[in-house]
Design a protein around this motif. Structure first.
Motif: not given
Ligand SMILES: O=C(O)CC1=CCC(=O)O1
Length: 264
Positions: A12-20, A78-84, A51-55
């Motif tokens: 469960x994640x929340x990715x906000x703000x934009x990749x730049x 690390x896998x979540x950083x790769x994913x995003x 990037x927020x996530x539930x471990x």
């Protein structure tokens, strides 16, 4: 918010703000989910990708059978950083989340631009204290010891006056998956990050809550002393979870530290 697959698990994640924008990833404590960061994230969202996530074992993420290790949690991050597609990030971790952040910075220094370590240490608790907690939970469930845990999370003023908030955070804790919670107690029981801390190269700020009975200021300061160049500060009106009790102060500390580290 969203669900993503990483390291073989659903998160469960929340990715906000934009990749730049410069990225910050937040890692939460034992028994909490990513909602503890929301007020801090809201204050930082304009300048950063958040990037927020539930471990694993927490919130709405998968809870595979335990025991877990700090390396399991670090592999997940690390896998979540790769994913995003996040090549490097500032990592902000509270308590066991701060231990995951330390291990990540030691294992993959190129992925960590800066660290903010809240209410954490190189070693938290003892084998005996974690065994006693797991035993109590197996006997009566998390709810049976929730108030005893929350004494360390929040100051007396918060517990006495913000009764609805207290009830809500208590519900979050008491409803955590027992298997995931106890599996993370095992990770805490086994983790000793003395060696990791000495090898951390990322600019690091260690933050303690003045009223924290779980990782008191002296313990956090001792960890700061092990990390080359780390700075240490205390938030007066907070205990173990300053992101809930003092989000404005914590957000400002994070922002200032990241700007000084050239990541903001
Ligand atoms: O909930 C607690 O007892 C405090 C705590 C210790 C490690 C962690 O992540 O939270």
């Amino acid at each position: 918010m969203a669900f993503v697959q990483a390291n073989g698990l659903a998160f469960h994640v929340a990715d906000s703000g934009g990749p730049e924008k410069p990225a910050i990833v937040f890692s939460n404590s034992l028994g909490s989910d990513f909602r503890i960061w929301q007020e801090v994230a809201d204050r930082l969202g304009g300048r950063y990708r958040i990037l927020l996530y539930d471990k694993r074992g927490h919130g709405l993420s998968d809870a595979p059978p335990g025991p877990y290790t700090i390396d399991d949690h670090t592999d997940d991050l690390l896998a979540l950083l790769d994913h995003f597609g996040i090549a490097n990030a500032a990592v902000v971790g509270v308590s066991v989340g701060g231990m995951i952040a330390q291990r990540l910075a030691a294992r993959a220094p190129q992925r960590v631009k800066a660290l903010v370590l809240c209410s954490t240490a190189v070693k938290i608790g003892t084998a005996e204290s974690w065994a006693a907690r797991v035993e109590a939970i197996q006997a009566g469930g998390i709810a049976s010891i929730a108030d005893a845990i929350l004494v360390n999370w929040f100051t007396p003023g918060f517990r006495g006056e913000r009764t609805a908030d207290y009830a809500g955070w208590r519900n979050m804790l008491a409803r955590m998956p027992v298997e995931g919670y106890n599996a993370t107690c095992a990770a805490l029981r086994d983790a000793d990050l003395h060696v990791d801390a000495g090898g951390i190269a990322a600019p690091t700020l260690c933050v303690a809550g003045a009223h924290d009975g779980s990782t008191p200021p002296d313990l956090v300061r001792a960890t700061a002393d092990l990390i080359p160049g780390a700075r240490f500060t205390v938030i007066g009106d907070a205990a173990h979870i300053p992101s809930v009790e003092a989000p404005g102060v914590l957000a400002e500390l994070i922002d200032n530290h990241l700007r000084e580290a050239g990541h903001g």
